[in-house]
Design an enzyme around this catalytic site. Structure first.
Site, PDB file in Angstrom:
ATOM      1  N   ARG A 172       0.827  -1.204   0.000  1.00 17.97           N
ATOM      2  CA  ARG A 172       0.000   0.000   0.000  1.00 17.97           C
ATOM      3  C   ARG A 172       0.866   1.261   0.000  1.00 17.97           C
ATOM      4  O   ARG A 172       0.411   2.320  -0.393  1.00 17.97           O
ATOM      5  CB  ARG A 172      -0.889   0.032   1.257  1.00 17.97           C
ATOM      6  CG  ARG A 172      -2.007  -0.972   1.283  1.00 17.97           C
ATOM      7  CD  ARG A 172      -2.616  -1.070   2.667  1.00 17.97           C
ATOM      8  NE  ARG A 172      -3.153   0.181   3.174  1.00 17.97           N
ATOM      9  CZ  ARG A 172      -4.404   0.596   3.000  1.00 17.97           C
ATOM     10  NH1 ARG A 172      -5.240  -0.143   2.321  1.00 17.97           N
ATOM     11  NH2 ARG A 172      -4.803   1.732   3.510  1.00 17.97           N
ATOM     12  N   ARG A 176       9.451   6.038  -3.602  1.00 18.58           N
ATOM     13  CA  ARG A 176       9.733   6.938  -4.728  1.00 18.58           C
ATOM     14  C   ARG A 176      11.141   7.484  -4.689  1.00 18.58           C
ATOM     15  O   ARG A 176      11.626   7.820  -3.615  1.00 18.58           O
ATOM     16  CB  ARG A 176       8.828   8.177  -4.671  1.00 18.58           C
ATOM     17  CG  ARG A 176       7.399   7.943  -4.530  1.00 18.58           C
ATOM     18  CD  ARG A 176       6.674   9.270  -4.748  1.00 18.58           C
ATOM     19  NE  ARG A 176       5.260   9.012  -4.640  1.00 18.58           N
ATOM     20  CZ  ARG A 176       4.512   9.429  -3.631  1.00 18.58           C
ATOM     21  NH1 ARG A 176       5.041  10.161  -2.673  1.00 18.58           N
ATOM     22  NH2 ARG A 176       3.238   9.141  -3.611  1.00 18.58           N
ATOM     23  N   ARG A 249      -8.536  -6.159  13.824  1.00 21.41           N
ATOM     24  CA  ARG A 249      -7.807  -5.301  14.742  1.00 21.41           C
ATOM     25  C   ARG A 249      -8.748  -4.191  15.157  1.00 21.41           C
ATOM     26  O   ARG A 249      -9.530  -3.673  14.346  1.00 21.41           O
ATOM     27  CB  ARG A 249      -6.566  -4.699  14.064  1.00 21.41           C
ATOM     28  CG  ARG A 249      -5.519  -5.713  13.725  1.00 21.41           C
ATOM     29  CD  ARG A 249      -4.932  -6.381  14.930  1.00 21.41           C
ATOM     30  NE  ARG A 249      -4.061  -5.500  15.691  1.00 21.41           N
ATOM     31  CZ  ARG A 249      -3.576  -5.818  16.886  1.00 21.41           C
ATOM     32  NH1 ARG A 249      -3.914  -6.956  17.468  1.00 21.41           N
ATOM     33  NH2 ARG A 249      -2.761  -4.982  17.519  1.00 21.41           N
ATOM     34  N   ARG A 280       0.190   6.093  16.341  1.00 20.00           N
ATOM     35  CA  ARG A 280       0.339   7.422  15.758  1.00 20.00           C
ATOM     36  C   ARG A 280      -0.465   8.434  16.550  1.00 20.00           C
ATOM     37  O   ARG A 280      -1.344   8.064  17.329  1.00 20.00           O
ATOM     38  CB  ARG A 280      -0.056   7.440  14.289  1.00 20.00           C
ATOM     39  CG  ARG A 280      -1.477   7.002  14.009  1.00 20.00           C
ATOM     40  CD  ARG A 280      -1.749   6.900  12.493  1.00 20.00           C
ATOM     41  NE  ARG A 280      -2.997   6.201  12.248  1.00 20.00           N
ATOM     42  CZ  ARG A 280      -3.370   5.716  11.065  1.00 20.00           C
ATOM     43  NH1 ARG A 280      -2.611   5.880  10.010  1.00 20.00           N
ATOM     44  NH2 ARG A 280      -4.506   5.088  10.928  1.00 20.00           N
ATOM     45  N   GLU A 306      -3.491   6.840  18.992  1.00 15.57           N
ATOM     46  CA  GLU A 306      -4.129   5.589  18.566  1.00 15.57           C
ATOM     47  C   GLU A 306      -3.398   4.382  19.121  1.00 15.57           C
ATOM     48  O   GLU A 306      -2.195   4.247  18.938  1.00 15.57           O
ATOM     49  CB  GLU A 306      -4.090   5.483  17.031  1.00 15.57           C
ATOM     50  CG  GLU A 306      -5.030   6.432  16.355  1.00 15.57           C
ATOM     51  CD  GLU A 306      -5.117   6.166  14.849  1.00 15.57           C
ATOM     52  OE1 GLU A 306      -5.384   7.126  14.123  1.00 15.57           O
ATOM     53  OE2 GLU A 306      -4.905   5.010  14.419  1.00 15.57           O
ATOM     54  N   TYR A 362      -9.989  -5.117   3.564  1.00 13.48           N
ATOM     55  CA  TYR A 362      -9.297  -3.890   3.959  1.00 13.48           C
ATOM     56  C   TYR A 362      -9.498  -2.836   2.858  1.00 13.48           C
ATOM     57  O   TYR A 362      -8.586  -2.451   2.146  1.00 13.48           O
ATOM     58  CB  TYR A 362      -7.813  -4.236   4.140  1.00 13.48           C
ATOM     59  CG  TYR A 362      -6.911  -3.175   4.734  1.00 13.48           C
ATOM     60  CD1 TYR A 362      -7.391  -1.947   5.178  1.00 13.48           C
ATOM     61  CD2 TYR A 362      -5.552  -3.410   4.872  1.00 13.48           C
ATOM     62  CE1 TYR A 362      -6.544  -1.008   5.719  1.00 13.48           C
ATOM     63  CE2 TYR A 362      -4.691  -2.473   5.411  1.00 13.48           C
ATOM     64  CZ  TYR A 362      -5.192  -1.276   5.830  1.00 13.48           C
ATOM     65  OH  TYR A 362      -4.327  -0.340   6.356  1.00 13.48           O
ATOM     66  N   ASP A 364     -10.292   0.824   1.226  1.00 16.99           N
ATOM     67  CA  ASP A 364     -10.240   2.267   1.463  1.00 16.99           C
ATOM     68  C   ASP A 364     -11.609   2.830   1.116  1.00 16.99           C
ATOM     69  O   ASP A 364     -12.418   2.153   0.486  1.00 16.99           O
ATOM     70  CB  ASP A 364      -9.186   2.908   0.554  1.00 16.99           C
ATOM     71  CG  ASP A 364      -7.771   2.619   1.038  1.00 16.99           C
ATOM     72  OD1 ASP A 364      -7.595   2.414   2.248  1.00 16.99           O
ATOM     73  OD2 ASP A 364      -6.847   2.611   0.197  1.00 16.99           O
TER      74      ASP A 364
HETATM   75  N1  UDP Z   1       3.391   1.284   7.677  1.00 19.58           N
HETATM   76  C1  UDP Z   1       4.635   1.280   8.268  1.00 19.58           C
HETATM   77  N2  UDP Z   1       5.121   2.444   8.785  1.00 19.58           N
HETATM   78  C2  UDP Z   1       4.429   3.587   8.744  1.00 19.58           C
HETATM   79  C3  UDP Z   1       3.154   3.595   8.131  1.00 19.58           C
HETATM   80  C4  UDP Z   1       2.660   2.412   7.615  1.00 19.58           C
HETATM   81  O1  UDP Z   1       5.300   0.263   8.339  1.00 19.58           O
HETATM   82  O2  UDP Z   1       4.919   4.608   9.258  1.00 19.58           O
HETATM   83  C5  UDP Z   1       2.884  -0.005   7.148  1.00 19.58           C
HETATM   84  C6  UDP Z   1       2.108  -0.791   8.170  1.00 19.58           C
HETATM   85  O3  UDP Z   1       2.382  -2.156   7.960  1.00 19.58           O
HETATM   86  C7  UDP Z   1       0.690  -0.503   7.814  1.00 19.58           C
HETATM   87  C8  UDP Z   1       0.758  -0.406   6.308  1.00 19.58           C
HETATM   88  O4  UDP Z   1       2.011   0.209   6.072  1.00 19.58           O
HETATM   89  O5  UDP Z   1      -0.175  -1.527   8.221  1.00 19.58           O
HETATM   90  C9  UDP Z   1      -0.363   0.380   5.676  1.00 19.58           C
HETATM   91  O6  UDP Z   1      -0.383   1.663   6.221  1.00 19.58           O
HETATM   92  P1  UDP Z   1      -1.554   2.685   5.955  1.00 19.58           P
HETATM   93  O7  UDP Z   1      -1.097   4.003   6.419  1.00 19.58           O
HETATM   94  O8  UDP Z   1      -1.999   2.507   4.567  1.00 19.58           O
HETATM   95  O9  UDP Z   1      -2.661   2.128   6.948  1.00 19.58           O
HETATM   96  P2  UDP Z   1      -4.022   2.806   7.447  1.00 19.58           P
HETATM   97  O10 UDP Z   1      -3.924   4.273   7.173  1.00 19.58           O
HETATM   98  O11 UDP Z   1      -5.109   2.105   6.689  1.00 19.58           O
HETATM   99  O12 UDP Z   1      -4.042   2.494   8.874  1.00 19.58           O
END
Ligand code: UDP
Length: 381
Positions: A172, A176, A249, A280, A306, A362, A364
């Site tokens: 996901r 870059r 989760r 976060r 969170e 999962y 979006d």
């Molecule tokens: N992820 C990570 N570090 C970060 C942010 C995301 O390793 O700082 C990984 C983590 O495994 C997470 C996945 O990327 O489950 C997808 O993150 P995303 O931000 O897409 O998740 P959401 O916003 O749906 O919680």
């Protein structure tokens, strides 16, 4: 004759889109939700002029022009761009992984140097075919970034070792070789002005909505009201978990209203070490640039820490755990869902399962909307 053509269980995005489409076709719809609020997990609550994303941060982004044209009928979107910052033991890194991240991590300056560094770390790890999230991450960005920015965060979020998680989760995240902190590779992105709740209210229009009612407490009574049911709750809950619980989760939010205008200078800061107990911190005002609807600066701020946890009965399910074990169990529930629909069809009725919980996926927001539009079209013509 039933009173309504459709009973929609759940006033979240899937339910609201289906309702809007059905109403546009002249159908009668009753929407019910066990919460006292509409909009499901995209609900935003007003605190001191700040729209608090009560069930977690939601940033709308899509590459699907049809979905974008659809949502913009119900809301104007601002130009918010998601650029989360990672905090690893006080070191700050740009996300997603881009030239700013590589420069901070390794001191590299050019894309060639960054690519070479990643290649070097990939080669050291010797992974040819990644079998799990850890191997996938290391082969995408190398070991340093995996250790500092992925491992701790992912294991906190999912409560599972990276070696036990499917690799698609990490795909996901973009990688870059440009100086681009935009988290999403999306043509369209933003937050609805006035909040998601207002957008969902616009979708529902004057549809009858009953809040604070539990479908399962009076299931037979509600079912009798409509020809068909659109069910957007958890699929295993519908069948009373008879094949066992699917794993989810859950997230707990600790909200604080602070008497200061700026706490962290960004909407999202990810704590990517494994010791910090939260994943976060969201500072909600920055989704709207720190302004109220009249454009005034807001003197206070609301933050949410969170905490991720394993879902147990009674908790709010947030993320389906799309691993193999749960995928197989979901397929069993899916069979039950089809049988249920076939059984109902013999009575001239029917049921549709939809949304993140109804389809155990999962998704979006844009994917939920695309799916709801697709199902609506198949159903309503
Ligand atoms: N992820 C990570 N570090 C970060 C942010 C995301 O390793 O700082 C990984 C983590 O495994 C997470 C996945 O990327 O489950 C997808 O993150 P995303 O931000 O897409 O998740 P959401 O916003 O749906 O919680």
């Amino acid at each position: 004759m039933s009173k309504y053509d459709y009973l929609v269980v759940g006033a979240g995005l899937f339910g609201a889109v289906f309702t809007e489409q059905a109403r546009a076709k002249g159908k009668t719809v009753l929407v019910i939700d066990k919460r006292d609020t509409i909009a499901g997990n995209v609900y935003t609550e007003n605190v001191e002029g700040i729209k608090v994303h009560k069930y977690g941060a939601h940033i709308f982004h899509t590459n699907d022009t049809e979905v974008w044209n659809y949502v913009t009928r119900f809301a104007t979107f601002n130009r918010f761009t998601n650029s989360p910052v990672a905090n690893y033991k006080g070191e700050l890194y740009s996300l997603p992984f881009n030239m700013y991240t590589f420069n901070k991590m390794w001191g590299v300056v050019t894309p060639e140097e960054a690519a070479a560094k990643i290649e070097e770390q990939k080669a050291e790890a010797g992974i040819t075919e990644p079998k799990n999230l850890e191997e996938q991450a290391i082969s995408l960005v190398g070991r340093d970034i995996y250790e500092k920015l992925i491992k701790g965060y992912t294991e906190k979020q999912w409560g599972r070792k990276c070696t036990e998680l499917p690799s698609f989760i990490i795909k996901r995240l973009p990688v870059r070789l440009t100086f681009d902190n935009n988290y999403f590779n999306a043509l369209y992105q933003g937050i609805p002005v006035g909040g998601y709740t207002k957008m969902v209210a616009n979708m529902l229009g004057d549809t009858e909505v009953r809040l604070g009612v539990d479908y399962f407490e009076n299931k037979a009574e509600y079912d009798a009201l409509a020809d068909k049911v659109v069910y957007t709750g958890a699929i295993d809950a519908y069948f009373d978990y008879k094949l066992g619980c699917l794993e989810y989760r859950s997230v707990r939010f600790e909200n604080e209203l602070l008497d200061k205008p700026n706490f962290q200078g960004n909407a999202a800061v990810n704590y990517t070490d494994s010791e910090t107990p939260w994943t976060r911190i969201i500072e909600h005002k920055w989704f709207e640039f720190g302004k109220d609807e009249e454009g005034n600066d807001l003197p206070k701020t609301v933050i949410s820490r969170e905490y991720s946890s394993e879902w147990k009965l009674g908790d709010e399910p947030y993320y389906p755990v799309n691993d193999e074990k749960n995928g197989n169990l979901y397929q069993e529930y899916r069979k039950l869902a089809e049988e249920e629909n076939t059984r109902l069809e013999t009575e001239g009725k029917g049921i549709i399962f939809g949304g993140r919980l109804g389809e155990y996926k999962y998704y979006d927001m844009d994917q939920v909307i695309a799916r709801a539009l697709e199902i609506s079209r198949a159903e309503l013509g």
